[in-house]
Design an enzyme around this catalytic site. Structure first.
Site, PDB file in Angstrom:
ATOM      1  N   LYS A  13      75.880   3.040  47.241  1.00  0.00           N
ATOM      2  CA  LYS A  13      74.659   3.734  47.308  1.00  0.00           C
ATOM      3  C   LYS A  13      74.653   4.668  46.070  1.00  0.00           C
ATOM      4  CE  LYS A  13      75.765   5.934  51.056  1.00  0.00           C
ATOM      5  NZ  LYS A  13      76.903   5.624  51.542  1.00  0.00           N
ATOM      6  N   ARG A  88      73.209  11.527  57.648  1.00  0.00           N
ATOM      7  CA  ARG A  88      74.459  10.860  58.066  1.00  0.00           C
ATOM      8  C   ARG A  88      74.497  10.543  59.559  1.00  0.00           C
ATOM      9  NH1 ARG A  88      77.501  10.802  53.211  1.00  0.00           N
ATOM     10  NH2 ARG A  88      79.428   9.806  53.600  1.00  0.00           N
ATOM     11  N   ARG A 127      88.816   2.708  43.724  1.00  0.00           N
ATOM     12  CA  ARG A 127      87.459   3.607  43.001  1.00  0.00           C
ATOM     13  C   ARG A 127      88.402   4.782  42.149  1.00  0.00           C
ATOM     14  NH1 ARG A 127      82.427   5.603  46.176  1.00  0.00           N
ATOM     15  NH2 ARG A 127      83.998   6.715  47.577  1.00  0.00           N
ATOM     16  N   ARG A 160      89.552  10.388  44.103  1.00  0.00           N
ATOM     17  CA  ARG A 160      88.921  11.342  44.986  1.00  0.00           C
ATOM     18  C   ARG A 160      90.089  11.543  46.047  1.00  0.00           C
ATOM     19  NH1 ARG A 160      82.905   9.872  46.551  1.00  0.00           N
ATOM     20  NH2 ARG A 160      83.776  10.544  48.502  1.00  0.00           N
ATOM     21  N   ARG A 171      86.939   7.781  57.621  1.00  0.00           N
ATOM     22  CA  ARG A 171      85.507   7.912  57.054  1.00  0.00           C
ATOM     23  C   ARG A 171      84.651   6.474  57.680  1.00  0.00           C
ATOM     24  NH1 ARG A 171      86.005   8.317  50.893  1.00  0.00           N
ATOM     25  NH2 ARG A 171      83.857   8.249  50.983  1.00  0.00           N
TER      26      ARG A 171
END
Ligand code: AMP
Length: 215
Positions: A13, A88, A127, A160, A171
């Protein structure tokens, strides 16, 4: 254009939002980025949000909705916006609808970027983000020119905290339980478009442009 991006964490996104924001000249608003900036700057909001983010849970709606309303009131949102990571859950989507109604404007589209869970886990675990400007990389699929260093600002790349494996699983669970129902929510309103975001960034961008009739 007033656009909501839907999709699991790691679906791309943010990456597509950056491209669209430049093309359409409208702001890319990421609740995750706003929270992370607040955490970095050790604000009160950051302290509260961090408790939830590190556990892979959603930050409570009272905090998130007010934050978003304030952001949407800003001048740069007059001609449109791209929402990345908001709403969300259904309550946030309803709050957004109410707010836009009050403003006398409407959403144009909710664009869902679909990626399978297996691929999501692989993407998120690789990531890395720039600790200074937030630009996103992947150790295998989108590596920086110099290992561990941001191409743009030369700062250090980090993982992160919430991209570590235990948090990623939580998540994803949060996504399936709370966020995925938004697909049906927007479908019923006739606003949903879905693209497959499984392959390369450029492939997804092509699909996104086609879906939004921006080619
Ligand atoms: P993201 O960068 O969009 O994956 O967001 C990182 C984390 O910030 C999420 O896992 C949530 O804990 C929190 N967050 C971001 N957006 C929202 C939202 N709209 N509502 C509640 N929590 C959010």
């Amino acid at each position: 254009m007033r656009l909501v991006l839907l999709g699991a964490p790691g679906a791309g996104k943010g990456t597509q939002a950056v491209i669209l924001s430049e093309k359409l000249n409208i702001p890319h608003i990421s609740t995750g980025d706003i929270f992370r900036n607040n955490i970095k700057n050790k604000t009160e909001l950051g302290k509260k949000a961090e408790e939830y983010i590190t556990k892979g849970l959603l930050v409570p709606d009272e905090i998130t909705v007010d934050l978003m309303k304030d952001r949407l009131k800003e001048d740069d949102c007059k001609n449109g916006f791209i929402l990345d990571g908001f709403p969300r859950n259904i309550a946030q989507a309803e709050a957004l609808d109410n707010y836009l109604n009050e403003m006398g404007v409407k959403l144009d589209c909710a664009l869902n970027i679909h990626v399978d869970d297996e691929e999501i886990i692989e993407r998120i675990s690789g990531r890395r983000v720039c600790q200074n400007c937030g630009k996103s990389y992947h150790v295998k699929y989108n590596p920086p020119a110099v290992n561990g260093e941001c191409d743009d600002c030369k700062s250090k790349l980090i993982q992160r905290d919430d991209d570590k494996e235990e948090t990623v699983m939580k998540r994803l669970e949060t996504y399936h339980k709370q966020t995925e129902p938004l697909i049906e929510y927007y479908q019923k309103k006739g606003l949903l478009k879905t693209v497959i975001g499984q392959e390369k960034v450029e492939d997804t961008t092509r699909e996104v442009m086609k879906a939004l009739e921006l080619e």
